[in-house]
Each structure stands twice: as structure tokens, then as C-alpha cells.
Design a protein around this motif. Structure first.
Motif, PDB file in Angstrom:
ATOM      1  N   LEU A 207       1.111  -1.215  -0.009  1.00  0.00           N
ATOM      2  CA  LEU A 207      -0.049  -0.012   0.038  1.00  0.00           C
ATOM      3  C   LEU A 207       0.955   1.150   0.128  1.00  0.00           C
ATOM      4  N   GLN A 208       1.053   1.896  -1.085  1.00  0.00           N
ATOM      5  CA  GLN A 208       1.668   3.021  -1.098  1.00  0.00           C
ATOM      6  C   GLN A 208       0.694   4.262  -0.668  1.00  0.00           C
ATOM      7  N   MET A 209       1.316   5.009   0.210  1.00  0.00           N
ATOM      8  CA  MET A 209       0.278   6.155   0.840  1.00  0.00           C
ATOM      9  C   MET A 209       1.123   7.439   0.413  1.00  0.00           C
ATOM     10  N   ASN A 210       0.337   8.183  -0.185  1.00  0.00           N
ATOM     11  CA  ASN A 210       0.933   9.530  -0.624  1.00  0.00           C
ATOM     12  C   ASN A 210       0.015  10.487   0.101  1.00  0.00           C
ATOM     13  N   ASN A 211       0.583  12.106   0.061  1.00  0.00           N
ATOM     14  CA  ASN A 211      -0.129  12.904   0.508  1.00  0.00           C
ATOM     15  C   ASN A 211      -0.777  12.566   1.836  1.00  0.00           C
ATOM     16  N   LEU A 212      -0.193  12.155   2.855  1.00  0.00           N
ATOM     17  CA  LEU A 212      -0.925  11.581   4.219  1.00  0.00           C
ATOM     18  C   LEU A 212      -1.627  12.857   4.998  1.00  0.00           C
ATOM     19  N   LYS A 213      -2.474  12.628   5.545  1.00  0.00           N
ATOM     20  CA  LYS A 213      -3.234  13.760   6.501  1.00  0.00           C
ATOM     21  C   LYS A 213      -3.134  13.017   7.732  1.00  0.00           C
ATOM     22  N   PRO A 214      -3.341  13.917   8.776  1.00  0.00           N
ATOM     23  CA  PRO A 214      -3.414  13.337  10.227  1.00  0.00           C
ATOM     24  C   PRO A 214      -4.517  12.240  10.463  1.00  0.00           C
ATOM     25  N   GLU A 215      -5.604  12.630   9.696  1.00  0.00           N
ATOM     26  CA  GLU A 215      -6.832  11.671   9.910  1.00  0.00           C
ATOM     27  C   GLU A 215      -6.348  10.255   9.508  1.00  0.00           C
ATOM     28  N   ASP A 216      -5.276  10.001   8.701  1.00  0.00           N
ATOM     29  CA  ASP A 216      -4.882   8.864   8.220  1.00  0.00           C
ATOM     30  C   ASP A 216      -3.889   8.165   9.444  1.00  0.00           C
ATOM     31  N   THR A 217      -3.950   8.755  10.466  1.00  0.00           N
ATOM     32  CA  THR A 217      -3.238   7.914  11.653  1.00  0.00           C
ATOM     33  C   THR A 217      -4.091   6.869  12.321  1.00  0.00           C
ATOM     34  N   ALA A 218      -3.618   5.665  12.054  1.00  0.00           N
ATOM     35  CA  ALA A 218      -4.030   4.469  12.419  1.00  0.00           C
ATOM     36  C   ALA A 218      -3.206   3.373  12.581  1.00  0.00           C
ATOM     37  N   VAL A 219      -3.671   2.106  13.340  1.00  0.00           N
ATOM     38  CA  VAL A 219      -2.795   1.048  12.993  1.00  0.00           C
ATOM     39  C   VAL A 219      -3.566   0.217  11.855  1.00  0.00           C
TER      40      VAL A 219
END
Length: 119
Positions: A79-91
Motif C-alpha cells: 500500500l503506497q500512501m501519498n499526501n498523508l493526512k493526520p486523519e490517516d493515523t491508525a494501526v
């Protein structure tokens, strides 16, 4: 089926991370592979899934930012995750299931890897 995930970490908003997961055991190429996540105090949610043929699913909040891919020969999913946002914070958990179209078919789970996005 055993799953081993890696690649989590701490990143600033706007940054990128790449999660990887390797499956072993009685893994069939026809199985769907996917990623779920669970933030503190929230229910687990289905983030993305991919069929053995490469068809994909993304939840709306990650469309255009996350890309899922798999290598059937190696039984791996990324899973390539770009332009991450604070709401992506998780396990984040990788999983294997019957079909990527139905999150409830996922029956095998990895141990989870923490992704923290700072603002």
C-alpha cells in the motif's frame, strides 16, 4: 495463512509511507488481499483491497492518494500512501479474504503496523 506487515512509522502531513505485507502458508492466488485500519476510539475500516487479477477497491477518503498492488508469485501486497493526512493515523492491518468486494470475507490478519501522521 500467516501475514507479516511492515513499513509503518511517523511522517508529517503531506508525506508518504509504503506498507508491505507478505503472506505465507495455505495461500491461494485467488484470494483477495487488502488493508484495514483502526484509529484510536474508532471502529476498524476497510481501506483498500485487490483481487488476484489486479482489480482494486479504495474507500473514498483515500482515493487518489493511496495505491494498492500485489505480486501473486511472492504473495505480497503493498500500500503506497501519498499526501498523508493526520486523519490517516491508525494501526494498519493487512488481510487475506475471499473477495476484495466484501470486507467481511477477510479472515486472515496480520499483526498491524502503526502509521502516525503529524500536522
Amino acid at each position: 495463512v500467516q501475514l507479516q506487515a511492515s513499513g509503518g512509522g511517523l511522517v508529517q502531513a503531506g508525506g508518504s509511507l509504503r506498507l508491505s505485507c507478505a503472506a505465507s502458508g495455505s495461500m491461494y492466488s485467488s484470494h483477495a488481499m487488502g488493508w484495514f485500519r483502526q484509529a484510536p476510539g474508532k471502529e476498524r475500516e476497510y481501506v483498500s483491497g485487490v483481487s488476484w487479477s489486479g482489480s482494486t477497491y479504495y474507500r473514498d477518503s483515500v482515493k487518489g492518494r493511496f495505491t494498492i498492488s500485489r505480486e501473486n508469485v511472492k504473495n505480497t501486497v503493498t500500500l503506497q500512501m501519498n499526501n498523508l493526512k493526520p486523519e490517516d493515523t491508525a494501526v494498519y492491518y493487512c488481510a487475506v479474504g475471499t473477495t476484495y468486494l466484501n470486507s467481511r470475507t477477510y479472515k486472515y490478519w496480520g499483526q498491524g503496523t502503526l502509521v502516525t501522521v503529524s500536522s
